[in-house]
Design a protein around this motif. Structure first.
Motif, PDB file in Angstrom:
ATOM      1  N   ALA A   1       0.935  -1.114   0.096  1.00 47.49           N
ATOM      2  CA  ALA A   1       0.035  -0.045  -0.290  1.00 47.49           C
ATOM      3  C   ALA A   1       0.919   1.307  -0.079  1.00 47.49           C
ATOM      4  N   LEU A   2       0.795   2.052  -0.989  1.00 44.33           N
ATOM      5  CA  LEU A   2       1.681   3.153  -1.158  1.00 44.33           C
ATOM      6  C   LEU A   2       1.328   4.191  -0.152  1.00 44.33           C
ATOM      7  N   GLY A   3       2.527   4.787   0.542  1.00 42.31           N
ATOM      8  CA  GLY A   3       2.290   6.080   1.543  1.00 42.31           C
ATOM      9  C   GLY A   3       2.699   7.304   0.780  1.00 42.31           C
ATOM     10  N   ASN A   4       2.472   8.558   1.504  1.00 39.36           N
ATOM     11  CA  ASN A   4       2.766   9.548   0.879  1.00 39.36           C
ATOM     12  C   ASN A   4       4.012   9.747   0.572  1.00 39.36           C
ATOM     13  N   HIS A   5       5.007   9.351   1.323  1.00 39.87           N
ATOM     14  CA  HIS A   5       6.531   9.203   1.022  1.00 39.87           C
ATOM     15  C   HIS A   5       6.934   8.426  -0.190  1.00 39.87           C
ATOM     16  N   ASP A   6       5.874   7.602  -0.656  1.00 45.35           N
ATOM     17  CA  ASP A   6       6.151   6.606  -1.868  1.00 45.35           C
ATOM     18  C   ASP A   6       5.917   7.235  -3.103  1.00 45.35           C
ATOM     19  N   THR A   7       5.359   8.501  -3.107  1.00 47.23           N
ATOM     20  CA  THR A   7       5.011   9.320  -4.065  1.00 47.23           C
ATOM     21  C   THR A   7       5.754  10.669  -4.375  1.00 47.23           C
ATOM     22  N   ALA A   8       5.405  11.408  -5.360  1.00 43.50           N
ATOM     23  CA  ALA A   8       6.073  12.672  -5.692  1.00 43.50           C
ATOM     24  C   ALA A   8       5.746  13.891  -4.830  1.00 43.50           C
ATOM     25  N   ALA A   9       4.756  13.507  -3.745  1.00 40.53           N
ATOM     26  CA  ALA A   9       4.393  14.483  -2.674  1.00 40.53           C
ATOM     27  C   ALA A   9       5.444  14.874  -1.942  1.00 40.53           C
ATOM     28  N   VAL A  10       6.186  14.055  -1.623  1.00 40.01           N
ATOM     29  CA  VAL A  10       7.331  14.281  -0.526  1.00 40.01           C
ATOM     30  C   VAL A  10       8.530  14.496  -1.072  1.00 40.01           C
ATOM     31  N   CYS A  11       9.515  15.625  -0.759  1.00 40.17           N
ATOM     32  CA  CYS A  11      10.769  15.882  -1.128  1.00 40.17           C
ATOM     33  C   CYS A  11      11.848  15.590  -0.107  1.00 40.17           C
ATOM     34  N   GLN A  12      12.959  15.902  -0.327  1.00 43.14           N
ATOM     35  CA  GLN A  12      14.066  15.739   0.860  1.00 43.14           C
ATOM     36  C   GLN A  12      13.788  16.264   2.191  1.00 43.14           C
TER      37      GLN A  12
END
Length: 486
Positions: free
Chosen positions: A274-285
């Motif tokens: 199940a993809l989390g927000n950190h597994d998407t382009a929504a979260v940067c370094q």
């Protein structure tokens, strides 16, 4: 006589089954994105034709056929003298829920090969398997409680393939230098199989810190799962999201995660993520929001799907969006029952919720497990918001999807807190067991083991850290009088 094609010679004698080349397009198995067409209700009694296996010792090649006369002639005329009996049963006819298993022959390699994959069939023909022997039999692409997996092995030295069912057969081929290509299809056992009513599935919490700082901990967990596959009777592995922390130009976090899951690939343990927000382009370094439309970024999972293509999910039944594993369902059988795992996107869109409804409607006799990144909060309540940049709240998903189906049994999530447990009653009176499974652990690798006993109607869970050989006190829970779907 060198058998340029056994089927060609035997056809002259009139001993082949009616199956032949040139099957109509309607018999081709549909793509995995086509939800339902290959997963309709299965009549297990239809798989009633014994499949004979014969091996040619001189070359190592093998033959699978439902025709006993062909099997006999293969031994007496063409050197297939090693009689392996009838390891499984299939169907001679096209039946709802079954797919054609194609048989091809390569004159150059003097080898017959079977495949249930229409794309592989095309590729094999292009690579030299030019004699199309048509549909050998029909089998299932997905697991069912009445079926057994049929594995395919490859020997690159002999340039041959072989099939195996039992663990002893598989171990023997491995010891002889053959390499497993995994489960190729599911068929019926020749004899009644004893039902093992106990098994385990694994739920992995947020691993973002491991991927960034100590990827060896993630790999160590996967290796422990693989090493204990038999001892713990592990049938399936799930991850509740935030596998990564953020993306980089070299995608190093994704590469580390991919390498770790390769351990499960090699061990032939099916899994879902199940993809989390950190597994998407929504979260940067550093965990900050990336520039741009955050909701659009949340649905941008291009990098994730590049490192985790659909081909890696061995129990995959279908997906919401073509080529994307963000919303997908998977099936397996264990404990004498059927199971459906649905991984649903974080703060799901209404369309993905509606898609999941169509999936559950197709599997009323499966015990359903939902995994999604956000569902329970740290106090055990169902989350009411969408994170500020998602779509629907977990409460919306519960009210409109999870609670509406009588066969839903589990929901696992992560994102916040550590551990929490909750039960709710669905609209049809079914108990829904929900567990928060986050554990942002900086030193070890917590792993939730869920142990099922379908005969005793119980489930128990514990959280074990393989790296430090420790158990978490908040990871233990047990339930009795569980009403499994049978």
């Amino acid at each position: 006589m060198k058998p340029t094609s056994i089927i060609a010679s035997l056809a002259l004698a009139g001993v082949l089954s009616a199956c032949g080349p040139g099957e109509s397009p309607e018999q081709q198995p549909s793509s995995v994105e086509d939800v339902g067409s290959a997963t309709a209700a299965l009549d297990c009694a239809a798989l009633n034709a014994p499949v004979y296996m014969r091996v040619r010792p001189a070359t190592g090649s093998s033959l699978l056929t439902t025709n006993p006369t062909e099997a006999t002639n293969a031994g007496t005329t063409y050197g297939f003298t090693d009689d392996r009996g009838t390891p499984f049963k299939a169907s001679k006819n096209a039946v709802t829920g079954l797919s054609p298993v194609y048989r091809l022959y390569s004159p150059g390699k003097s080898e017959h090969i079977v495949t249930i994959d229409a794309t592989e069939r095309t590729n094999l023909i292009a690579s030299g398997y030019t004699t199309d022997e048509g549909v050998g039999f029909y089998a299932s692409k997905t697991a069912d409680a009445c079926l057994i997996p049929v594995y395919r092995f490859n020997n690159t030295t002999l340039q041959k393939h072989r099939h195996a069912v039992t663990q002893a057969e598989r171990d023997g081929l491995t010891a002889a230098g053959w390499t497993s290509e995994g489960i190729q299809f599911y068929a019926a056992p020749t004899t009644a199989q004893p039902v093992d009513t106990k098994f385990t599935f694994v739920v992995i919490p947020d691993t973002q810190q491991e991927t960034v700082y100590q990827p060896a901990r993630l790999t160590h967990r996967m290796q422990w799962i693989a090493d204990n596959k038999t001892a713990q009777d592990i049938r399936f592995v799930m991850h509740t999201g935030d596998l990564m922390d953020w993306d980089t130009a070299d995608h190093i976090h994704y590469q580390r995660a991919s390498d770790s899951f390769q351990v499960l690939d090699t061990a032939q343990i099916p899994y879902a993520i199940a993809l989390g927000n950190h597994d998407t382009a929504a979260v940067c370094q550093g965990g900050s929001a990336c520039p741009g439309n955050v909701n659009a970024n949340l649905r941008n999972t291009t990098t994730f799907n590049a490192y985790f293509p659909l081909s890696r999910f061995k129990a995959l039944g279908g997906v919401f969006e073509t080529g994307k594993c963000d919303n997908a369902y998977h099936t397996f059988s264990a404990g004498g029952l059927n199971w459906l795992v649905v991984n649903l996107e974080l703060w799901a869109r209404t369309d993905s919720v509606n898609w999941a409804k169509t999936v559950l409607a197709q599997f009323p006799r499966h015990n359903v497990i939902f995994i999604t990144h956000s569902h329970l909060n740290g106090s055990g309540g169902i989350e009411q918001g969408n994170g500020g940049y998602g779509n629907n709240s977990p409460q919306y998903v519960f009210n409109n999807l999870i609670s509406q189906y009588a066969n839903v049994r589990f929901v696992f999530s992560g994102h916040v807190g550590n551990a929490a447990y909750r039960t709710d009653t669905g609209v049809h009176g079914n108990t829904i067991y929900q567990m928060l499974n986050t554990y942002h652990d900086g030193t070890t690798n917590p792993t939730r083991l869920v142990e099922i006993d379908t005969a005793a109607n119980t489930l128990s869970t514990r959280v074990y850290a393989p790296l430090t050989n420790t158990e978490r006190a908040d990871g233990t829970k047990a339930y009795s009088n569980v009403n499994w779907v049978r």
